[in-house]
Design an enzyme around this catalytic site. Structure first.
Site: not given
Length: 414
Positions: A10, A155, A182, A296, A323, A369
């Site tokens: 993705k 993020s 991340s 994630d 999220k 998820r």
């Protein structure tokens, strides 16, 4: 040995769509992910006047280096965070008035660090209802560029959106980052930018992007490493073996490092240029792991944790609270519903083994998820069901069928 064909990434598909739209020429994307998120991104590009041809196995995008082909557009971003954050940056490089809105879930998610940075760069925009959230309207007149400071502690997508914008500015960008979560996703971004002819450079906490523009190319999308984590976890849990081709040495996605966590817990892992294989050994050790850079996959480990021989503590994952849902609390809630002992803090979760689990209905919070992670738990705990199993369409519409097929293959291979 079960070989699992994982759909395209993705993260890579979204970035590739932006890059293809911004490039000079026609780009072909090979094996892009077809899911609600990526279809929403492609639809958003179409609304902005880009031509996106979607054939089986490959998409073609006619690039427009000077921005959208239309002077006005209303773009609905669905549940897609990449769509909601990347497309406004793309539109800002053009000339026109562009309105962006999203689902109720996405409206709750923060946008302010990105829009504040865009404002600092001279972009005229307004949040129509709640400051820092969709809906958002941009009155675009191109972006000069210059220096900007960004907090990407919630993020990394905020930084990615600015990096992707950089080559489209008139003077280039110099982005000073005060915090970053991340980080491997930023490495994905810069590597893909280079594949499309840009030259981003990192100097410590500063990212420098010249105003080079982008060149069209043919770009192959590698399998999604976050999605692969559920299948690797299944092998580790059941004592079986799973191989994912096309996701091995040289892969762009940092989430492949989840297999290193499985290795620490006792699974056998082999990784080469052709792919990655995980084999369970019948036992999983407890572990304490910092998952800031691979957050994630935090729900995958949380769903696996009750079957370890010792406590599993996952740290530095505060960003999972913003999220699709508060993933840290969603995992804790579902584990407690199953009977596990769980403790949580602002940025950590600890799961203790030893308590028998009982199957029951679990809440997905409309988060793909959460549903996919607890499907792993269901390999050992019969009777688990989900209130919204269809939420997996966001990234893997056929997940439940693929996972059930794997369950049967793992049983037959014993």
């Amino acid at each position: 040995m079960p070989v699992v064909d994982i759909p395209g990434s993705k993260s890579l598909t979204a970035r590739a769509l932006f890059l293809a739209a911004a490039a000079d020429g026609v780009t072909t994307l090979v094996r892009p992910l077809r899911s609600d998120d990526t279809e929403g991104f492609a639809e958003g590009l179409t609304r902005l006047g880009y031509r996106v041809g979607r054939a089986p196995g490959a998409w073609q995008v006619d690039g427009r280096p000077h921005g959208p082909a239309v002077a006005e557009a209303d773009v609905y971003c669905r549940d897609g965070a990449t769509t909601s954050r990347f497309l406004p940056a793309l539109a800002a490089a053009g000339h026109g008035t562009y309105r962006f809105d999203a689902s109720a879930q996405m409206r709750r998610r923060p946008l302010l660090p990105l829009t504040r940075a865009l404002r600092d760069l001279g972009v005229r925009l307004r949040h129509e209802e709640r400051e820092g959230h969709h809906p958002l309207t941009i009155e675009a007149a191109g972006v000069d560029g210059g220096e900007v400071t960004l907090d990407a502690g919630q993020s990394s997508q905020y930084l990615t959106a600015l990096l992707l914008l950089g080559p489209l500015t008139r003077k280039g960008l110099r982005i000073r980052v005060t915090d970053l979560v991340s980080a491997p996703y930023v490495d994905i971004t810069t590597a893909m930018m280079r594949a499309f002819g840009a030259e981003p450079d990192r100097q410590g906490d500063v990212f420098v992007v010249p105003p080079s523009g982008y060149r069209a190319t043919t770009y192959a999308i590698e399998p999604d490493a976050s999605t692969a984590s559920y299948f690797f976890a299944a092998a580790a849990l059941t004592g079986g073996e799973v191989s994912v081709p096309g996701l091995g040495e040289g892969a762009l996605q940092g989430d492949l490092r989840f297999v290193d966590v499985l290795r620490r817990m006792g699974a056998r892992v082999s990784c080469d240029a052709s792919g990655t294989t995980v084999r369970g050994t019948g036992s999983l050790s407890g572990v304490t792991v910092n998952m800031r850079d691979i957050s994630d996959t935090m729900p995958t480990l949380a769903a696996l944790a009750p079957f370890a021989t010792g406590p599993v503590r996952i740290e530095d994952v505060a960003n999972t609270r913003v999220k699709e849902c508060d993933r840290l609390e969603a995992c804790a809630e579902n584990l407690r519903r199953l009977g596990a002992r769980v403790a949580t803090g602002p940025d950590w979760i600890e799961i203790h083994p030893g308590t028998p689990l009982t199957g029951t209905g679990l809440r997905t919070h409309a988060d793909h998820r959460i549903a996919m992670s607890f499907a792993v738990t269901g390999l050992r705990v019969p009777g688990i069901s989900f209130d919204d199993p269809g939420c997996v369409r966001k990234t893997f519409p056929d997940f439940h069928e693929a996972f059930e097929a794997l369950r049967g293959r793992l049983r037959s291979s014993r």
